[in-house]
Enzyme design. Structure first.
Site, PDB file in Angstrom:
ATOM      1  N   GLY A  59     -38.457 -26.071  86.097  1.00 30.52           N
ATOM      2  CA  GLY A  59     -36.959 -26.645  86.620  1.00 30.52           C
ATOM      3  C   GLY A  59     -37.228 -27.243  87.982  1.00 30.52           C
ATOM      4  O   GLY A  59     -38.113 -26.697  88.629  1.00 30.52           O
ATOM      5  N   TYR A  87     -41.347 -22.752  87.549  1.00 27.31           N
ATOM      6  CA  TYR A  87     -39.921 -22.342  88.118  1.00 27.31           C
ATOM      7  C   TYR A  87     -39.802 -20.800  87.028  1.00 27.31           C
ATOM      8  O   TYR A  87     -39.461 -19.970  87.486  1.00 27.31           O
ATOM      9  CB  TYR A  87     -38.703 -23.139  87.677  1.00 27.31           C
ATOM     10  CG  TYR A  87     -37.566 -22.671  88.186  1.00 27.31           C
ATOM     11  CD1 TYR A  87     -37.268 -22.587  89.691  1.00 27.31           C
ATOM     12  CD2 TYR A  87     -36.746 -21.763  87.282  1.00 27.31           C
ATOM     13  CE1 TYR A  87     -35.977 -21.997  89.912  1.00 27.31           C
ATOM     14  CE2 TYR A  87     -35.683 -21.241  87.714  1.00 27.31           C
ATOM     15  CZ  TYR A  87     -35.108 -21.300  89.348  1.00 27.31           C
ATOM     16  OH  TYR A  87     -33.872 -20.743  89.658  1.00 27.31           O
ATOM     17  N   HIS A 177     -48.291 -26.309  84.487  1.00 28.50           N
ATOM     18  CA  HIS A 177     -47.677 -26.831  83.156  1.00 28.50           C
ATOM     19  C   HIS A 177     -48.843 -26.985  82.127  1.00 28.50           C
ATOM     20  O   HIS A 177     -49.272 -28.042  82.027  1.00 28.50           O
ATOM     21  CB  HIS A 177     -46.853 -27.998  83.377  1.00 28.50           C
ATOM     22  CG  HIS A 177     -45.645 -28.186  84.283  1.00 28.50           C
ATOM     23  ND1 HIS A 177     -44.609 -27.739  83.663  1.00 28.50           N
ATOM     24  CD2 HIS A 177     -45.667 -27.983  85.536  1.00 28.50           C
ATOM     25  CE1 HIS A 177     -43.517 -27.686  84.666  1.00 28.50           C
ATOM     26  NE2 HIS A 177     -44.059 -27.871  85.886  1.00 28.50           N
ATOM     27  N   GLU A 179     -48.197 -27.493  78.998  1.00 28.85           N
ATOM     28  CA  GLU A 179     -47.622 -28.264  78.180  1.00 28.85           C
ATOM     29  C   GLU A 179     -48.010 -29.974  78.300  1.00 28.85           C
ATOM     30  O   GLU A 179     -47.993 -30.745  77.485  1.00 28.85           O
ATOM     31  CB  GLU A 179     -46.179 -28.364  77.739  1.00 28.85           C
ATOM     32  CG  GLU A 179     -45.254 -28.595  79.074  1.00 28.85           C
ATOM     33  CD  GLU A 179     -45.196 -27.556  80.025  1.00 28.85           C
ATOM     34  OE1 GLU A 179     -45.883 -26.442  79.989  1.00 28.85           O
ATOM     35  OE2 GLU A 179     -44.057 -27.672  80.963  1.00 28.85           O
ATOM     36  N   ASP A 234     -34.993 -42.667  60.109  1.00 31.25           N
ATOM     37  CA  ASP A 234     -34.260 -41.627  59.971  1.00 31.25           C
ATOM     38  C   ASP A 234     -33.568 -41.454  58.897  1.00 31.25           C
ATOM     39  O   ASP A 234     -33.114 -40.634  58.097  1.00 31.25           O
ATOM     40  CB  ASP A 234     -33.760 -41.319  61.411  1.00 31.25           C
ATOM     41  CG  ASP A 234     -34.444 -41.359  62.483  1.00 31.25           C
ATOM     42  OD1 ASP A 234     -35.676 -41.419  62.232  1.00 31.25           O
ATOM     43  OD2 ASP A 234     -34.091 -41.742  63.580  1.00 31.25           O
ATOM     44  N   LYS A 376     -39.217 -37.101  66.164  1.00 33.44           N
ATOM     45  CA  LYS A 376     -39.416 -38.239  65.458  1.00 33.44           C
ATOM     46  C   LYS A 376     -40.720 -38.179  64.398  1.00 33.44           C
ATOM     47  O   LYS A 376     -40.739 -38.502  63.409  1.00 33.44           O
ATOM     48  CB  LYS A 376     -39.453 -39.355  66.300  1.00 33.44           C
ATOM     49  CG  LYS A 376     -39.738 -41.006  65.742  1.00 33.44           C
ATOM     50  CD  LYS A 376     -38.014 -41.538  65.391  1.00 33.44           C
ATOM     51  CE  LYS A 376     -38.363 -42.724  64.728  1.00 33.44           C
ATOM     52  NZ  LYS A 376     -36.868 -43.322  64.633  1.00 33.44           N
TER      53      LYS A 376
END
Ligand code: XMP
Length: 520
Positions: A59, A87, A177, A179, A234, A376
């Site tokens: 963050g 963070y 990070h 990810e 969708d 998605k």
């Protein structure tokens, strides 16, 4: 509201730009997770959600600033593994008795290398194969003293506590990070974390499909459902799923507003009515929409007019269904995630998006949204699971207002006709060159300007058009696609030769931001 019976992982969001990527990495490991802003995570919420593990995101705040976000204390008492990232790591250390300091020359942004300490932990199995690992750092503050119970398992030149853990409590904290793409082996770390927490990887599309069908039946009972079908991925996947759950209790309404691409209406109607045998109302409202749009050239007025008419038409035709109690929508997870805002200020409206917003209140309908938990690409995987043709699942997104927003200035039947033809040639070119699946979205915009050209021995005075093609992950940001000059030249020649009314072709090389994907 908890809607799944799968093992759940909770991601507490402190506002990092990449929090959604944590969820992506976990979903890839077949782990069900949800992102919730830190302010929402109360003791009651935790009891309800019953997470099997918790991840604390990065963050923008500094734990040293007054009023900066904190982890709800109850998280540390749940007895489940906790992983703090950036963070998340710092706030965890601070709250558990460690100390964080301001940067002062130790800030790190970008690529860094973490090396292991002597002691090894399961979290890092499969890591450090080359003796050190590339990671992505993005921090100003750093941990100066780790909390009691923690030990160090990885260091980088500017982050002596890059990886720490309290093995007894199964608390892990990393400064980088894992990810992001730039931590190439980050997936291994998440995999070790979730396996240690006892996740079996039960979040599969097959399981999701069965559970979604059961929930739709429970929610709807014997009532009738209507679904606005746009032909996009969708709403199509939502319709097929709901049809599988409740059969002919579902009626789809497909509104042809005259702003569709070449052959689009026929393709959608043939597929859903003939192939899937779904009750389908094909509302041909071309005259109405084009009539009301006559003389309108302001983009927001176009969007608002189309949105208003769409609701009227949808309401008119759905009355034929008689007593529908539910409206089905293809809402996705990214639309549902509440973003963390520290300022609380309202965001600026760039464009008024229209789908079927406003309908549920106006018609007194309840919503059925079976894709609310999916990203998605998961919707595409579900479409595949449901047997929708690959060519349909992989279609580029198409906006609700259709070609109207690809026709800057006044919309006329002549311009729409030219636009449809040019667009069909362009997409055919992209397919022929095998590029369709590499591109997020590609289309032609017809420009409100005529230019002079020469064809054969004659002078032409026709419209100019712009080709657009972008790569993107979610449509929020985008880069223009780097076609070869050869491709662009060939495409321009084909469009000018095959489409009467266009004598000049340009390529739009604007990224988003500062541009947007559509022209209006
Ligand atoms: P922009 O132009 O805002 O587009 O960069 C981002 C993505 O959203 C699509 N788009 C829409 N989709 N209703 C929709 O369903 C709309 O009103 C709308 N406007 C833009 C656009 O095609 C792109 O994929």
């Amino acid at each position: 509201m908890i809607t799944t019976s799968h093992d759940r992982l909770l991601i507490i969001d402190f506002g990092s730009q990449v929090t959604q990527l944590i969820a992506r990495r976990l979903r890839e490991l077949n782990v069900y997770c949800e992102i919730h802003p830190f302010q929402k995570v109360t003791d009651g919420f935790l009891a309800d959600f019953a997470p099997k593990a918790v991840i604390l995101s990065g963050g923008p705040a500094s734990v040293l600033d007054a009023g900066s976000p904190r982890v709800p204390e109850r998280v540390f008492e749940l007895g489940v593994p906790v992983l703090g990232i950036c963070y998340g790591q710092q706030v965890m250390m601070q709250q558990l008795g460690g100390r964080v300091e301001r940067g002062h020359g130790t800030a790190e942004f970008g690529r860094a290398y973490v090396s292991p300490t002597e002691a090894r932990i399961d979290l890092l199995n499969g890591w450090f194969l080359e003796g050190r690992e590339q990671v992505w750092m993005s921090h100003g503050d750093h941990v100066a003293e780790i909390a009691p119970g923690f030990a160090v398992y990885g260091t980088s030149p500017n982050a002596p506590f890059a990886i720490t853990a309290d093995l007894e409590r199964r608390f892990y904290a990393v400064q980088f990070h894992p990810e992001v793409h730039h931590t190439p082996n980050g997936r291994t770390l998440y995999e070790n974390f979730v396996r240690d927490a006892g996740f079996t990887g039960d979040w599969t599309m097959g399981a999701y499909r069965e559970e979604a069908i059961r929930k739709i039946r429970e929610q709807v009972g014997n009532a009738k459902v209507i679904c606005g079908l746009s032909g996009g991925v969708d709403s199509s996947v939502a319709a097929v799923l709901i049809h599988e759950a409740i059969g002919d209790q579902l009626t789809c309404v497909f509104v042809d507003h005259g702003l569709l691409r070449q052959d689009e209406a026929e393709e959608v109607v043939t597929m859903f009515r003939d192939h899937y045998n779904m009750p389908l109302i094909h509302a041909d409202e071309r005259a109405l929409f084009l009539g009301e749009l006559e003389g309108v050239s302001d983009p927001e007025t176009k969007r608002k007019t189309i949105g208003r008419l769409f609701i009227d038409v949808f309401q008119k035709h759905s009355e034929a269904v008689g007593g529908a109690k539910f409206l089905a929508q293809g809402t996705l997870y990214p639309d549902v995630i509440e973003s963390v805002s520290f300022s609380g200020g309202p965001s600026v409206t760039i464009k008024s998006h229209h789908n079927v917003g406003g309908l549920p209140e106006k018609m007194g309908l309840k919503l059925v949204e079976p894709l609310r938990e999916l990203f998605k690409d998961e919707v595409r995987a579900l479409g595949h699971e449901l047997g929708l043709p690959a060519s349909f699942i992989g279609r580029h997104p198409f906006p609700g207002p259709g070609l109207a927003i690809r026709c800057p200035g006044e919309i006329t039947a002549e311009k729409l006709d030219i636009l449809r033809k040019a667009d069909a040639v362009y997409i055919d070119q992209i397919r022929r060159h095998g590029l369709y699946d590499e591109i997020w979205q590609a289309f032609v915009a017809i420009l409100p300007v005529r230019t002079v050209g020469v064809m054969g021995d004659g002078r032409t005075y026709d419209f100019a058009c712009a080709l657009r093609a972008v790569t993107s992950v979610d449509g929020m940001t985008a880069d223009y696609y780097p076609f070869s000059h050869e491709f662009l030249g060939e495409t321009a020649t084909r469009i000018i030769n095959e489409v009467k009314g266009i004598n000049r072709v340009t390529y739009d090389i604007t990224s988003k931001p500062p541009g947007t994907i559509e022209w209006e």
